[in-house]
Design an enzyme around this catalytic site. Structure first.
Site, mmCIF file in Angstrom:
data_model
loop_
_atom_site.group_PDB
_atom_site.id
_atom_site.type_symbol
_atom_site.label_atom_id
_atom_site.label_comp_id
_atom_site.label_asym_id
_atom_site.label_seq_id
_atom_site.Cartn_x
_atom_site.Cartn_y
_atom_site.Cartn_z
ATOM 1 N N SER A 193 16.293 9.337 24.176
ATOM 2 C CA SER A 193 15.700 10.085 25.294
ATOM 3 C C SER A 193 16.706 11.098 25.800
ATOM 4 O O SER A 193 17.921 10.927 25.636
ATOM 5 C CB SER A 193 15.355 9.123 26.431
ATOM 6 O OG SER A 193 15.005 9.842 27.604
ATOM 7 N N TYR A 206 17.410 1.714 31.922
ATOM 8 C CA TYR A 206 16.743 2.436 30.832
ATOM 9 C C TYR A 206 17.656 3.490 30.203
ATOM 10 O O TYR A 206 17.834 3.546 28.980
ATOM 11 C CB TYR A 206 15.476 3.088 31.394
ATOM 12 C CG TYR A 206 14.738 3.980 30.424
ATOM 13 C CD1 TYR A 206 13.811 3.457 29.537
ATOM 14 C CD2 TYR A 206 14.959 5.365 30.406
ATOM 15 C CE1 TYR A 206 13.130 4.276 28.658
ATOM 16 C CE2 TYR A 206 14.277 6.193 29.529
ATOM 17 C CZ TYR A 206 13.358 5.646 28.647
ATOM 18 O OH TYR A 206 12.689 6.456 27.775
HETATM 19 P P1 NAD Z 1 4.163 4.071 25.546
HETATM 20 O O1 NAD Z 1 4.018 3.151 26.703
HETATM 21 O O2 NAD Z 1 2.937 4.667 25.000
HETATM 22 O O3 NAD Z 1 4.929 3.357 24.365
HETATM 23 C C1 NAD Z 1 5.879 2.351 24.561
HETATM 24 C C2 NAD Z 1 5.449 1.180 23.711
HETATM 25 O O4 NAD Z 1 6.509 0.225 23.675
HETATM 26 C C3 NAD Z 1 4.254 0.433 24.246
HETATM 27 O O5 NAD Z 1 3.043 0.972 23.757
HETATM 28 C C4 NAD Z 1 4.489 -0.978 23.722
HETATM 29 O O6 NAD Z 1 3.688 -1.224 22.597
HETATM 30 C C5 NAD Z 1 5.933 -0.989 23.294
HETATM 31 N N1 NAD Z 1 6.642 -2.106 23.915
HETATM 32 C C6 NAD Z 1 7.203 -2.172 25.141
HETATM 33 N N2 NAD Z 1 7.718 -3.389 25.341
HETATM 34 C C7 NAD Z 1 7.474 -4.119 24.209
HETATM 35 C C8 NAD Z 1 7.754 -5.439 23.800
HETATM 36 N N3 NAD Z 1 8.439 -6.289 24.593
HETATM 37 N N4 NAD Z 1 7.313 -5.855 22.583
HETATM 38 C C9 NAD Z 1 6.646 -5.005 21.769
HETATM 39 N N5 NAD Z 1 6.369 -3.736 22.098
HETATM 40 C C10 NAD Z 1 6.776 -3.304 23.301
HETATM 41 O O7 NAD Z 1 5.176 5.202 26.020
HETATM 42 P P2 NAD Z 1 5.966 6.344 25.217
HETATM 43 O O8 NAD Z 1 6.416 7.266 26.263
HETATM 44 O O9 NAD Z 1 5.202 6.840 24.074
HETATM 45 O O10 NAD Z 1 7.252 5.560 24.703
HETATM 46 C C11 NAD Z 1 7.685 5.542 23.364
HETATM 47 C C12 NAD Z 1 9.184 5.712 23.328
HETATM 48 O O11 NAD Z 1 9.521 7.010 23.796
HETATM 49 C C13 NAD Z 1 9.959 4.740 24.210
HETATM 50 O O12 NAD Z 1 11.108 4.288 23.521
HETATM 51 C C14 NAD Z 1 10.373 5.608 25.376
HETATM 52 O O13 NAD Z 1 11.548 5.129 25.978
HETATM 53 C C15 NAD Z 1 10.605 6.913 24.672
HETATM 54 N N6 NAD Z 1 10.640 8.081 25.538
HETATM 55 C C16 NAD Z 1 9.539 8.458 26.232
HETATM 56 C C17 NAD Z 1 9.617 9.574 27.043
HETATM 57 C C18 NAD Z 1 8.439 10.036 27.844
HETATM 58 O O14 NAD Z 1 8.615 10.931 28.669
HETATM 59 N N7 NAD Z 1 7.260 9.472 27.675
HETATM 60 C C19 NAD Z 1 10.810 10.309 27.127
HETATM 61 C C20 NAD Z 1 11.889 9.907 26.398
HETATM 62 C C21 NAD Z 1 11.806 8.794 25.595
#
Ligand code: NAD
Ligand code: MG
Length: 301
Positions: A193, A206
């Site tokens: 991130s 985080y």
């Molecule tokens: P999202 O909620 O759609 O995806 C996160 C997924 O993590 C969930 O769908 C879930 O299936 C999985 N997860 C969480 N805890 C879990 C567990 N204990 N066991 C199994 N699965 C688990 O949100 P997203 O934003 O698409 O996130 C995906 C990645 O992107 C993450 O690593 C997040 O940190 C990263 N990210 C997101 C952003 C943003 O702005 N959305 C920015 C930077 C990084």
């Protein structure tokens, strides 16, 4: 937004490719569902065009039910890969929807619900993916949790530990279990991130895990390069996904989400997919230990 149809290869203005959004204040219990998000996200379900870049590949993607992971799963299938999807049991509805998109692309979707913060499940996940896909040559460690806390005094020890278990310990465990199965040419892509370098004060746990993921990627990348296995990372900026409304952001921050980027808008999950496709495809053969920033233009190291 689901009516958006022009594909990712069409010449277009990135400022207006997706509309600027002002999400209403809303809350979902963790982990949150794409199906209940207002407005809906664009995971490329109506637009991503494959060009055969992952033909015959066998991929395991964590957090593949929603958000960025779902967009990556759709893209991988349209590029020719069979996909095993890891997600939490509470996300079955979202996972079923992504499974149907993968099958529409003529590829196999293997559903593997379970909690990756449990060490034993990480190895079970890999073994089941290998058995069902008939091998494994692509791993995307994308699952993560993000719970905002205004003050360190309000950050429970349990949350600190669980964020580390889910976001970085699971990446270590899943990678360790997967590597013996990965033939030369295989790839691992981790989701870090912008928080790895520009931490928000309300995301202490985080952001710390995301810095660790970047560092782990560069170490493991060097370790596995001689075996022909490449490890890289993608660092998203503000992307509209269920993570943000299940306590990932303070609620009053949602209407302004992503507007402070040089592009002036939040990203959509499908805008991340080409970065994962590139780092997984053989075309990136000389790219190792790299973090590809996909963040709307915010400067990053
Ligand atoms: P999202 O909620 O759609 O995806 C996160 C997924 O993590 C969930 O769908 C879930 O299936 C999985 N997860 C969480 N805890 C879990 C567990 N204990 N066991 C199994 N699965 C688990 O949100 P997203 O934003 O698409 O996130 C995906 C990645 O992107 C993450 O690593 C997040 O940190 C990263 N990210 C997101 C952003 C943003 O702005 N959305 C920015 C930077 C990084
Ligand atoms: Mg989800």
């Amino acid at each position: 937004m689901s009516e958006h149809r022009s594909d990712q290869l069409t010449f277009q203005n990135p400022v207006t490719r997706f509309p600027e959004i002002s999400p209403p204040e809303q809350h979902q219990p963790e982990p949150g569902l794409d199906q209940d998000l207002i407005p809906q996200t664009d995971r490329g379900q109506h637009s991503y065009r494959g060009t055969g870049r992952l033909e015959g590949r066998k991929a395991l993607i964590t957090g593949a039910d929603s958000g960025i992971g779902a967009a990556v799963a759709i893209a991988f299938a349209r590029e020719g890969a069979d996909v095993a999807l890891s997600y939490l049991p509470a996300e079955e509805e979202d996972a079923q929807e992504i499974k149907s998109f993968i099958e529409e692309a003529g590829r196999r979707a293997v559903l593997l619900p379970g909690d990756i913060s449990e060490p034993g499940f990480c190895s079970e996940l890999v073994e089941r993916a290998v058995a069902e896909l008939g091998g494994l040559d692509a791993l995307v460690n994308n699952a993560g949790r993000q719970i905002a806390r205004e003050d360190i005094a309000e950050l429970p020890d349990e949350q600190w530990v669980d964020t580390f278990e889910t976001n970085i310990h699971a990446i270590f465990r899943i990678s360790q279990a997967a590597i013996p199965h990965l033939p030369a040419g295989s790839t691992i892509v981790n989701t870090t991130s912008i928080q790895a370098y520009s931490p928000s004060p309300h995301l202490l746990d985080y952001a710390s895990t995301k810095a660790a993921i970047n560092n782990f990627t560069k170490g493991l990348g060097q370790m596995l390069a001689p075996r022909g296995i490449r490890v890289n990372a993608v660092a998203p900026g503000p992307i509209w996904t269920p993570l943000q409304v299940s306590d990932g952001q303070p609620k009053d921050a949602l209407p302004e989400f992503g507007k402070n980027t040089p592009l002036g808008r939040a990203g959509q999950p499908t805008e991340l997919a080409p970065a994962y496709v590139f780092l997984t495809s053989p075309e990136s053969s000389y790219v190792i230990g790299e973090t590809l920033n996909v963040n709307g233009g915010t400067p990053s190291p």
